[in-house]
Design a protein around this motif. Structure first.
Motif, PDB file in Angstrom:
ATOM      1  N   PHE A 147      32.214  18.122  18.280  1.00 32.96           N
ATOM      2  CA  PHE A 147      32.136  17.563  16.750  1.00 32.96           C
ATOM      3  C   PHE A 147      31.188  16.724  16.630  1.00 32.96           C
ATOM      4  O   PHE A 147      30.802  15.835  17.391  1.00 32.96           O
ATOM      5  CB  PHE A 147      33.327  17.327  16.020  1.00 32.96           C
ATOM      6  CG  PHE A 147      34.487  18.190  16.022  1.00 32.96           C
ATOM      7  CD1 PHE A 147      34.269  19.208  15.247  1.00 32.96           C
ATOM      8  CD2 PHE A 147      35.687  18.086  16.485  1.00 32.96           C
ATOM      9  CE1 PHE A 147      35.415  20.223  15.132  1.00 32.96           C
ATOM     10  CE2 PHE A 147      36.599  19.025  16.567  1.00 32.96           C
ATOM     11  CZ  PHE A 147      36.422  20.204  15.688  1.00 32.96           C
ATOM     12  N   PRO A 148      30.453  16.639  15.276  1.00 31.18           N
ATOM     13  CA  PRO A 148      29.420  15.465  14.966  1.00 31.18           C
ATOM     14  C   PRO A 148      30.263  14.429  14.762  1.00 31.18           C
ATOM     15  O   PRO A 148      31.459  14.318  14.436  1.00 31.18           O
ATOM     16  CB  PRO A 148      28.984  16.138  13.789  1.00 31.18           C
ATOM     17  CG  PRO A 148      29.614  17.144  13.068  1.00 31.18           C
ATOM     18  CD  PRO A 148      30.516  17.655  14.143  1.00 31.18           C
ATOM     19  N   PRO A 149      29.513  13.036  15.023  1.00 25.33           N
ATOM     20  CA  PRO A 149      30.187  11.793  14.468  1.00 25.33           C
ATOM     21  C   PRO A 149      30.214  11.744  13.212  1.00 25.33           C
ATOM     22  O   PRO A 149      29.898  12.231  12.444  1.00 25.33           O
ATOM     23  CB  PRO A 149      29.106  10.759  15.420  1.00 25.33           C
ATOM     24  CG  PRO A 149      27.781  11.327  15.374  1.00 25.33           C
ATOM     25  CD  PRO A 149      28.355  13.030  15.721  1.00 25.33           C
ATOM     26  N   SER A 150      31.222  10.815  12.765  1.00 27.74           N
ATOM     27  CA  SER A 150      31.160  10.387  11.353  1.00 27.74           C
ATOM     28  C   SER A 150      30.132   9.995  10.799  1.00 27.74           C
ATOM     29  O   SER A 150      28.976   9.304  11.427  1.00 27.74           O
ATOM     30  CB  SER A 150      32.089   9.202  11.322  1.00 27.74           C
ATOM     31  OG  SER A 150      33.714   9.242  11.723  1.00 27.74           O
ATOM     32  N   VAL A 151      30.202  10.139   9.434  1.00 26.90           N
ATOM     33  CA  VAL A 151      28.976   9.967   8.456  1.00 26.90           C
ATOM     34  C   VAL A 151      29.367   8.997   7.526  1.00 26.90           C
ATOM     35  O   VAL A 151      30.591   8.786   7.160  1.00 26.90           O
ATOM     36  CB  VAL A 151      28.150  11.048   8.015  1.00 26.90           C
ATOM     37  CG1 VAL A 151      27.606  11.877   9.232  1.00 26.90           C
ATOM     38  CG2 VAL A 151      29.104  11.996   7.316  1.00 26.90           C
ATOM     39  N   GLU A 152      28.581   8.434   6.527  1.00 22.87           N
ATOM     40  CA  GLU A 152      29.026   7.846   5.469  1.00 22.87           C
ATOM     41  C   GLU A 152      29.739   8.445   4.464  1.00 22.87           C
ATOM     42  O   GLU A 152      29.465   9.793   4.331  1.00 22.87           O
ATOM     43  CB  GLU A 152      27.510   6.985   4.740  1.00 22.87           C
ATOM     44  CG  GLU A 152      26.781   6.252   5.441  1.00 22.87           C
ATOM     45  CD  GLU A 152      25.447   5.894   4.685  1.00 22.87           C
ATOM     46  OE1 GLU A 152      25.556   5.908   3.713  1.00 22.87           O
ATOM     47  OE2 GLU A 152      24.416   5.427   5.440  1.00 22.87           O
ATOM     48  N   SER A 153      30.476   8.092   3.823  1.00 26.16           N
ATOM     49  CA  SER A 153      31.386   8.634   2.888  1.00 26.16           C
ATOM     50  C   SER A 153      30.634   9.552   1.888  1.00 26.16           C
ATOM     51  O   SER A 153      29.592   9.139   1.521  1.00 26.16           O
ATOM     52  CB  SER A 153      32.193   7.514   2.167  1.00 26.16           C
ATOM     53  OG  SER A 153      33.028   8.108   1.152  1.00 26.16           O
ATOM     54  N   GLY A 154      31.417  10.764   2.179  1.00 24.24           N
ATOM     55  CA  GLY A 154      30.641  11.763   1.228  1.00 24.24           C
ATOM     56  C   GLY A 154      29.445  12.520   1.767  1.00 24.24           C
ATOM     57  O   GLY A 154      28.834  13.449   1.044  1.00 24.24           O
ATOM     58  N   ALA A 155      28.912  11.944   2.961  1.00 22.73           N
ATOM     59  CA  ALA A 155      27.651  12.546   3.344  1.00 22.73           C
ATOM     60  C   ALA A 155      27.890  13.720   4.243  1.00 22.73           C
ATOM     61  O   ALA A 155      28.772  13.926   4.802  1.00 22.73           O
ATOM     62  CB  ALA A 155      26.695  11.604   3.984  1.00 22.73           C
ATOM     63  N   ASP A 156      26.695  14.586   4.650  1.00 23.60           N
ATOM     64  CA  ASP A 156      27.064  15.606   5.325  1.00 23.60           C
ATOM     65  C   ASP A 156      26.856  15.386   6.721  1.00 23.60           C
ATOM     66  O   ASP A 156      25.981  14.781   6.873  1.00 23.60           O
ATOM     67  CB  ASP A 156      25.550  16.696   4.964  1.00 23.60           C
ATOM     68  CG  ASP A 156      25.542  17.860   5.873  1.00 23.60           C
ATOM     69  OD1 ASP A 156      26.532  18.337   6.569  1.00 23.60           O
ATOM     70  OD2 ASP A 156      24.316  18.576   5.921  1.00 23.60           O
ATOM     71  N   PRO A 157      27.951  15.665   7.268  1.00 24.43           N
ATOM     72  CA  PRO A 157      27.811  15.421   8.913  1.00 24.43           C
ATOM     73  C   PRO A 157      27.031  16.233   9.837  1.00 24.43           C
ATOM     74  O   PRO A 157      26.872  16.241  10.978  1.00 24.43           O
ATOM     75  CB  PRO A 157      29.304  15.437   9.278  1.00 24.43           C
ATOM     76  CG  PRO A 157      29.864  16.707   8.303  1.00 24.43           C
ATOM     77  CD  PRO A 157      29.097  16.539   7.171  1.00 24.43           C
ATOM     78  N   GLY A 158      26.383  17.260   9.008  1.00 23.88           N
ATOM     79  CA  GLY A 158      25.357  18.140   9.798  1.00 23.88           C
ATOM     80  C   GLY A 158      25.576  19.743   9.809  1.00 23.88           C
ATOM     81  O   GLY A 158      25.209  20.307  10.583  1.00 23.88           O
ATOM     82  N   LEU A 159      26.165  19.815   8.702  1.00 29.05           N
ATOM     83  CA  LEU A 159      26.658  21.291   8.391  1.00 29.05           C
ATOM     84  C   LEU A 159      25.520  22.080   7.608  1.00 29.05           C
ATOM     85  O   LEU A 159      25.332  23.372   7.985  1.00 29.05           O
ATOM     86  CB  LEU A 159      27.983  21.514   7.732  1.00 29.05           C
ATOM     87  CG  LEU A 159      29.067  20.817   8.515  1.00 29.05           C
ATOM     88  CD1 LEU A 159      30.413  21.217   7.749  1.00 29.05           C
ATOM     89  CD2 LEU A 159      29.298  21.322   9.833  1.00 29.05           C
ATOM     90  N   ALA A 160      25.048  21.516   6.726  1.00 27.67           N
ATOM     91  CA  ALA A 160      24.051  22.100   5.953  1.00 27.67           C
ATOM     92  C   ALA A 160      22.569  21.805   6.748  1.00 27.67           C
ATOM     93  O   ALA A 160      21.682  22.513   6.388  1.00 27.67           O
ATOM     94  CB  ALA A 160      23.850  21.625   4.352  1.00 27.67           C
TER      95      ALA A 160
END
Length: 149
Positions: free
Chosen positions: A45-58
């Protein structure tokens, strides 16, 4: 006549809230599927991102040559409930990756919890902070071959 109008209004309001819960649960299922596809491509899985941000799906995250997406057409900015509610993805090696709908009212959280629990194997956690609720579901703990954030 007034009583019938009031009853019809209340029934319509309940129907709309259930539809919003169903749409949000469906969106969370699509996001889970995208995260699982990302994990299959990148061995974790991708690591966490800032709240509400795309973790790398789009869009591909920096330094991720394994990315073969997009896994979603776009990362949603709000849930179907609107009113500032959003999605948050959290993950780190050694922990369970989780997806949550944030900033919900108590009634919305209860409805969403009842909708997502069957989709996510009966696991939906409801939390409250400062009068706002979140509904969190586990995604998985597949981090083999991934470096920490």
């Amino acid at each position: 006549m007034g009583i019938l109008v009031t009853l019809a209004f209340l029934a319509a309001q309940r129907f709309i809230q259930r539809a919003k819960a169903s749409a949000t649960a469906t969106q969370m299922a699509f996001m889970r599927n995208g995260l699982m596809s990302f994990a299959a491509s990148c061995e974790g899985f991708p690591p966490s991102v800032e709240s509400g941000a795309d973790p790398g799906l789009a869009y591909p995250p920096p330094n991720t040559p394994c990315w073969t997406g997009p896994y979603l057409a776009r990362w949603p900015t709000t849930t179907s409930f609107g009113n500032g509610s959003s999605y948050q993805y959290r993950a780190a090696p050694g922990t369970m990756a989780a997806l949550s709908a944030q900033a919900l009212g108590s009634r919305d959280a209860l409805l969403l919890g009842s909708e997502v629990a069957p989709i996510f194997g009966g696991q939906a956690q409801l939390n409250s902070s400062d009068g706002l609720w979140s509904v969190t579901v586990p995604i998985g703990d597949y981090y083999r071959g991934r470096a920490g954030p």
